[in-house]
Design an enzyme around this catalytic site. Structure first.
Site, PDB file in Angstrom:
ATOM      1  N   SER A 137      69.452  62.005  11.055  1.00  0.00           N
ATOM      2  CA  SER A 137      68.149  62.819  10.443  1.00  0.00           C
ATOM      3  C   SER A 137      67.637  63.912  11.521  1.00  0.00           C
ATOM      4  CB  SER A 137      67.249  62.279   9.700  1.00  0.00           C
ATOM      5  OG  SER A 137      67.902  61.197   8.642  1.00  0.00           O
ATOM      6  N   GLU A 245      73.589  69.481   0.292  1.00  0.00           N
ATOM      7  CA  GLU A 245      73.779  68.572   0.048  1.00  0.00           C
ATOM      8  C   GLU A 245      72.461  67.374  -0.671  1.00  0.00           C
ATOM      9  OE1 GLU A 245      74.619  64.585   2.405  1.00  0.00           O
ATOM     10  OE2 GLU A 245      74.394  65.969   3.583  1.00  0.00           O
ATOM     11  N   GLN A 282      64.045  40.658 -26.411  1.00  0.00           N
ATOM     12  CA  GLN A 282      63.670  41.395 -26.001  1.00  0.00           C
ATOM     13  C   GLN A 282      63.541  41.698 -24.718  1.00  0.00           C
ATOM     14  OE1 GLN A 282      58.897  40.880 -25.710  1.00  0.00           O
ATOM     15  NE2 GLN A 282      58.790  41.936 -27.862  1.00  0.00           N
ATOM     16  N   GLN A 339      71.376  42.224 -12.771  1.00  0.00           N
ATOM     17  CA  GLN A 339      70.647  41.113 -13.283  1.00  0.00           C
ATOM     18  C   GLN A 339      71.494  41.256 -15.086  1.00  0.00           C
ATOM     19  OE1 GLN A 339      68.857  39.408 -11.735  1.00  0.00           O
ATOM     20  NE2 GLN A 339      68.303  38.457 -13.591  1.00  0.00           N
ATOM     21  N   GLY A 342      74.613  39.351 -15.364  1.00  0.00           N
ATOM     22  CA  GLY A 342      74.922  37.447 -14.686  1.00  0.00           C
ATOM     23  C   GLY A 342      75.530  37.023 -13.706  1.00  0.00           C
ATOM     24  N   GLY A 367      69.491  62.177   4.699  1.00  0.00           N
ATOM     25  CA  GLY A 367      68.113  62.406   4.981  1.00  0.00           C
ATOM     26  C   GLY A 367      67.642  60.798   5.090  1.00  0.00           C
ATOM     27  N   GLU A 370      62.430  57.831   3.920  1.00  0.00           N
ATOM     28  CA  GLU A 370      61.098  58.281   5.129  1.00  0.00           C
ATOM     29  C   GLU A 370      61.524  59.874   5.488  1.00  0.00           C
ATOM     30  OE1 GLU A 370      62.064  54.053   4.620  1.00  0.00           O
ATOM     31  OE2 GLU A 370      63.213  55.785   5.544  1.00  0.00           O
TER      32      GLU A 370
END
Length: 382
Positions: A137, A245, A282, A339, A342, A367, A370
């Site tokens: 970067s 970009e 739920q 998840q 499964g 980039g 951080e």
């Protein structure tokens, strides 16, 4: 789920374009994504097909085969390509959107006329080479050198993690022609068959269908006519390119997050556990709601940025924010989708499994997260 865009920004022309992009990727990419992923590449013919469908030209000058468009068309293009279900195919197919803009923006008329029509027609492939083994970067510190010798530059050094690097016909390369820092950085357009250029293929965690390379320059001779812009003026061109970009990455991440929500929702409506559909539990409904909420917020950021860009603003910090926010949205949605599916979500050949592997590169490419935060902090004077 959440298919309707914000009608305040999108016209009938935008929606026709959205439908055409999605149709192309659902027909020409989605059925083959698994096979191309396993093969580690996709047919070169796909570039020509994408050009014929009008997908390679948006945002480039009409004089060289491009099609002018607003920022909303750009957002649509990068969002809707997600329905192909393969970031690897999309990143390779659209590597010209980071490799060719510097040519269009700063290349000589001769260079643009010689190079851009073939790229936009899908006949030749464009790549961008900035990152080096010793740094990514921090572009101002790049080490690859280009020394002027008569009517050629002699290039020495190496570039790493270059998308389309193995088969690119034209490589836009950041080089050092002057002293230290940003003022010594220039841009050269290196032909893929230039003497002294070598390529080594890299294996990746994701984006298997895109070829990624380390490129070496060993007294590589490049015509001086291939200088993009002026010597020592490459850094500002690259910064503008990074801005575009990052917006593209944010839009793409939002699109992939939407695909994850779609696939997870479909599975939840069909899969039954304990005598009920998954969607009737739920805990699963709340996961889907959390995914949808983050996607809505990401879309709002993208629409706001597109409007501001079209009004002439340069919201540098906000684009970096959107890039971070959108890729985090994608990461969250890919994780939740796996998840919800499964065991099936862990299987090769499942779309969300592939996207789960691919998300991390989008949080690094263009980039790293951080670095984006540091850029944002500077702009906000923190």
């Amino acid at each position: 789920m959440l298919q309707a865009p914000n009608r305040r920004h999108y016209t009938a022309d935008h929606e026709l374009f959205r439908a055409s992009v999605r149709r192309f990727f659902e027909k020409e990419v989605a059925p083959f994504a698994d096979a191309w992923d396993e093969a580690g590449g996709f047919p070169r013919e796909l570039y020509r097909k994408a050009a014929e469908a009008g997908l390679l030209q948006p945002g480039f000058p009409e004089a060289y085969g491009g099609v002018p468009c607003d920022s909303f068309h750009r957002v649509i293009l990068f969002q809707e390509r997600a329905w192909g279900g393969s970031g690897g195919v999309a990143s390779g197919l659209f590597s010209h959107t980071i490799g060719a803009p510097p040519i269009a923006a700063a290349g000589s008329e001769e260079l643009k006329a010689r190079v851009l029509p073939g790229i936009l027609a899908g006949e030749t492939i464009s790549a961008l080479a900035i990152t080096e083994p010793g740094g990514g970067s921090d572009v101002a510190q790049l080490a690859t050198t280009a020394r002027r010798e008569g009517d050629h530059y002699v290039v020495n050094g190496s570039k790493l993690f270059i998308t389309s690097g193995m088969r690119a016909d034209w490589i836009t390369v950041a080089v050092r022609t002057g002293g230290e820092g940003a003022g010594g950085v220039s841009l050269l357009l290196v032909p893929g068959d230039a003497p002294g250029l070598t390529r080594s293929e890299l294996k990746k965690m994701g984006w298997w269908a895109s070829d990624t390379a380390e490129i070496g320059f060993h007294d590589c001779r490049v015509p001086a006519a291939n200088l993009i812009g002026e010597e020592g003026r490459g850094f500002p061109i690259l910064m503008r390119n990074f801005n575009h970009e990052r917006l593209q990455l944010a839009a793409a991440a939002c699109g992939y997050a939407q695909v994850c929500l779609h696939d997870a929702g479909d599975w939840a409506r069909q899969r039954r556990t304990f005598g009920r559909r998954l969607a009737d539990h739920q805990a699963i409904r709340h996961k889907l709601v959390d995914m949808a909420t983050r996607i809505e917020a990401t879309r709002a950021m993208l629409d706001d940025l597109a409007a501001r860009l079209d009004e002439g603003e340069s919201p540098f910090a906000q684009i970096a924010m959107a890039k971070n926010f959108a890729t985090n949205t994608f990461q969250f949605c890919a994780d939740q989708a796996v998840q919800i599916l499964g065991g099936m979500g862990f299987m090769r050949g499942t779309r969300v499994e592939r996207l789960y592997r691919e998300v991390k590169v989008m949080m690094i490419g263009g980039g790293a997260e951080e670095v984006m935060k540091d850029l944002i902090a500077k702009r906000l004077d923190i």
